[in-house]
Design an enzyme around this catalytic site. Structure first.
Site, PDB file in Angstrom:
ATOM      1  N   GLU A 128     -14.685  10.056  11.773  1.00  0.00           N
ATOM      2  CA  GLU A 128     -14.405   9.080  12.832  1.00  0.00           C
ATOM      3  C   GLU A 128     -15.083   9.448  14.133  1.00  0.00           C
ATOM      4  O   GLU A 128     -15.479   8.586  14.909  1.00  0.00           O
ATOM      5  CB  GLU A 128     -12.885   8.968  13.076  1.00  0.00           C
ATOM      6  CG  GLU A 128     -12.213   7.922  12.219  1.00  0.00           C
ATOM      7  CD  GLU A 128     -10.793   7.586  12.680  1.00  0.00           C
ATOM      8  OE1 GLU A 128     -10.184   8.380  13.415  1.00  0.00           O
ATOM      9  OE2 GLU A 128     -10.293   6.522  12.285  1.00  0.00           O
TER      10      GLU A 128
ATOM     11  N   HIS B  41     -15.404  24.166 -10.477  1.00  0.00           N
ATOM     12  CA  HIS B  41     -15.543  23.489 -11.765  1.00  0.00           C
ATOM     13  C   HIS B  41     -15.755  21.997 -11.559  1.00  0.00           C
ATOM     14  O   HIS B  41     -15.321  21.187 -12.363  1.00  0.00           O
ATOM     15  CB  HIS B  41     -14.290  23.729 -12.607  1.00  0.00           C
ATOM     16  CG  HIS B  41     -13.962  25.182 -12.771  1.00  0.00           C
ATOM     17  ND1 HIS B  41     -14.332  25.918 -13.870  1.00  0.00           N
ATOM     18  CD2 HIS B  41     -13.338  26.058 -11.942  1.00  0.00           C
ATOM     19  CE1 HIS B  41     -13.927  27.168 -13.730  1.00  0.00           C
ATOM     20  NE2 HIS B  41     -13.320  27.284 -12.570  1.00  0.00           N
TER      21      HIS B  41
ATOM     22  N   LYS C 112      -9.210  -4.420  10.133  1.00  0.00           N
ATOM     23  CA  LYS C 112      -7.823  -4.711  10.527  1.00  0.00           C
ATOM     24  C   LYS C 112      -7.632  -6.199  10.782  1.00  0.00           C
ATOM     25  O   LYS C 112      -6.636  -6.796  10.367  1.00  0.00           O
ATOM     26  CB  LYS C 112      -7.461  -3.940  11.802  1.00  0.00           C
ATOM     27  CG  LYS C 112      -7.326  -2.445  11.603  1.00  0.00           C
ATOM     28  CD  LYS C 112      -6.863  -1.774  12.894  1.00  0.00           C
ATOM     29  CE  LYS C 112      -6.967  -0.264  12.778  1.00  0.00           C
ATOM     30  NZ  LYS C 112      -6.617   0.423  14.026  1.00  0.00           N
TER      31      LYS C 112
END
Lengths: 443, 443
Positions: free
Chosen positions: A290, A319, A433
């Site tokens: 951000e 792994h 949003k």
């Protein structure tokens, strides 16, 4: 005093070979770094009212600690209703200090903790069941008071509290943490219902707020030593008084990433050992993504830059990601963090049926195995020419975690200054949003 | 029949604008894709003995199901001792189907599950306490039988079982899953102690083994409908009979990533909603990173390529990575996955004190809010020119998860063929293992 080794040598040619930086490259940006340092310390975020001042903000600390003390003994569960910057910092510290299986062993004297940062109906219903009103404290956190997910949870849980415990019970068990601002819906609600309310300082943004009441209050509810956490951060603050990268590790860290980005390395890997540092990884991802992913610089020029953070957990991801890190493209800078010791450790005896093949593990401790695997991974990366910074806190305690949090916040802010972008805003998330709100029939 | 929407339109110029692919680009690699398809289906991994054949391997399925049935009722905890490919698939499916708070609500009839893929001494000690021998089944998994972390845990737990329950108890409560091969230390141990043992087929590598006993057996212990899981995978297998990308979504998926990689997009984001799909994200990261990050191609030429996977969880990471995804560089292809529905859902009533600001949420369900946020995020990404593929399973059930697992394994294998690399090996991780083993005094 926090004892943390921060070792940049694995990013330089002396260790890495031709793919590494040479000191001359660092020197070439030193004046630029000095200017960035000076600009940064003129920002309001670096004053006593910004994130940088939080370790010494005794008033804020006391408001959290006193309220936590008042509530002590009245709960078995702490439910943080918050998402992103309102929760990631709390979770990073709680997981690191309490361990990843903590909730399964919690008891009356060790309250469990939950973060409501999801929308899955069945998982929410589970929290209803697991953390009932008469045994829980709920902490709703949103700086703006406008976070849709948090509002939905708050609607659900505040209704239930009122229904089951009445208005007085609601007041005793729901705490709001938000910016004290008239148009803020959470603040309005707190006033209307006379709820306890703690402040998010106006100059402290979500992802930089872990050392404000946003992180400190719920951590204090869990009995975490928040004073040590802040002391660690303050001890780090002393390391950024100079713009000499050899003495200021946050600036050095930023400069290395700046230089590699120019060479086309667009990925930052945070490789953390062990599982209890996974929350720290999530916090780092938000901080880095951000703060540093921006379309425009401070002058308004289109730059569309950013480093993409990847959080990995060792030894598990040896792994998983490691194959790519070792053999794949030269497009990353890797930061490895592992604790230098564990107390108490756990020693191994290898039974007869595993002696052939694994006899060498006899007498070794799990802490030793972890350290050997982390170091083995570090050395393999460096041998493969992959730029790798290693950070080894002597152990995982509150002071060292506070130190690391502040280190990374400062390093992020430095890199933004080097790029000329704003580390403290996030203009890009509004569109999503707006669309989702409209889809739900909101204005 | 699995009902899953896989929508590639957000990767094309018609939706994205100038940053998108045009159909001509896809056409240009169709013959290459066809050749890759043909080569892939000549590989042993795509025969009935490879991962592709697992959904129809009734014998393997039965061995797992029968052993699970035999053990039924004797345990309250399932402890998987395994790491990476030996555990990620199990965890992906268990989390997705059982929900992320499952362990906290488990009871006699719903055993809890744990994966020991860490070395932190205190977290291991916790498992000792939480999952005691007389109430638990331990499943130790390693194909090679040479995994250091797993061997350390196995040493610890097998010693304890023998000490507390004797040899007979050890036999009843410890199951080994490994390749049946003479030089394999786990197989040797199983023989010596006469332990129950299930087979990892020689041609099935760790990250492709979720539908073998590696995943199926511990899932069956939890009562997961493993037959539906395999049926979903088999239904997907029918979709890859053609090399026409419009009919074969795995090939289409691979081609899109192939084309974007050529344009410099070196990052793959898996953005999954909601928290219970986090395990699927970890599984995807391993599959993608280990299969596709390679120094040499199959001809032995140095290529050093690879796509770096990033796993994100929505809605949480809308408050984290999203800013970077929207505003940052054009260096990614994003895959979003969200369930189309939740049953049962959870409806919201907004109390008076939150009406102003959030009244529009009244009557909405959490499932609706989640879907609106996911769609809002998808649309914002596409509007910002960021290539985004969306996958919507009608709901999260065993059949749909099986379908998705097989989809991603096939897509990964296709992309490797397009690049001419081997999707099924991981030569790069040996060096780190050797160093750490030597640091511990091993040979």
């Amino acid at each position: 005093m926090p004892r943390i080794t921060i070792d940049f040598s694995g990013a330089y040619a002396e260790q890495l070979g031709v793919t590494g930086l040479i000191l001359r490259e660092l020197k070439a940006v030193e004046s630029k770094a000095k200017a960035a340092h000076n600009r940064l310390f003129e920002r309001p975020e670096m004053t006593q009212d910004g994130f940088f001042g939080l370790p010494k903000n005794g008033e804020l600390l006391n408001s959290s600690v006193q309220l936590a003390r008042k509530l002590k003994g009245s709960y078995e569960n702490v439910v943080v209703i918050g998402i992103g910057g309102s929760a990631n910092g709390f979770k990073a510290v709680a997981d690191a200090l309490l361990g990843s299986n903590y909730n399964l062993k919690a008891n009356k004297n060790r309250p469990r903790y939950f973060v409501l940062d999801y929308l899955d109906p069945s998982a929410i219903r589970d929290i209803f069941e697991i953390a009932p009103p008469n045994k829980s404290v709920y902490v709703a956190i949103s700086k703006s008071g406008k976070t849709q997910e948090t509002a939905a949870h708050l609607a659900l849980f505040s209704s239930r509290l009122q229904r089951e415990l009445g208005r007085q019970g609601l007041r005793e068990r729901l705490v709001i943490i938000t910016e004290l601002e008239r148009e803020n819906p959470f603040q309005r609600m707190a006033e209307k219902l006379e709820l306890r309310c703690l402040e998010v300082p106006p100059l402290v943004g979500g992802r930089y707020s872990v050392l404000s009441p946003v992180g400190i209050f719920p951590l204090a509810l869990l009995g975490v030593n928040v004073r040590s956490l802040l002391r660690g951060a303050e001890l780090f603050n002393r390391r950024v008084r100079t713009s000499d990268p050899q003495k200021n590790p946050a600036l050095h860290y930023a400069m290395i990433h700046y230089l590699y980005y120019d060479k086309g390395h667009n990925i930052t890997v945070f490789f953390l050992y062990d599982r209890s540092l996974k929350g720290l990884g999530d916090w780092l991802v938000q901080l880095w993504a951000e703060s540093l992913g921006k379309r425009f610089d401070r002058e308004g020029s289109r730059v569309e830059l950013g480093l993409t953070p990847v959080s990995a957990v060792g030894p598990r991801d040896q792994h998983s990601l490691l194959q790519l890190l070792i053999e794949g493209p030269f497009d990353k800078v890797i930061t490895m963090i592992w604790p230098g010791s564990f107390k108490p450790d756990l020693k191994l005896t290898v039974p007869s049926w595993l002696k052939k093949g694994f006899g060498y593990l006899s007498g070794k401790s799990f802490g030793q195995i972890l350290a050997a695997e982390a170091l083995g991974t570090y050395e393999a990366l460096v041998k493969s020419g992959k730029a790798t910074i290693k950070i080894i806190p002597e152990r995982t305690d509150a002071e060292n975690i506070g130190f690391l949090l502040q280190f990374f916040m400062c390093a992020t802010a430095y890199l933004a200054e080097l790029w000329g972008i704003n580390a403290f805003d996030q203009p890009g998330v509004q569109l999503s949003k707006d669309i989702s709100r409209r889809l739900l029939g909101g204005q």
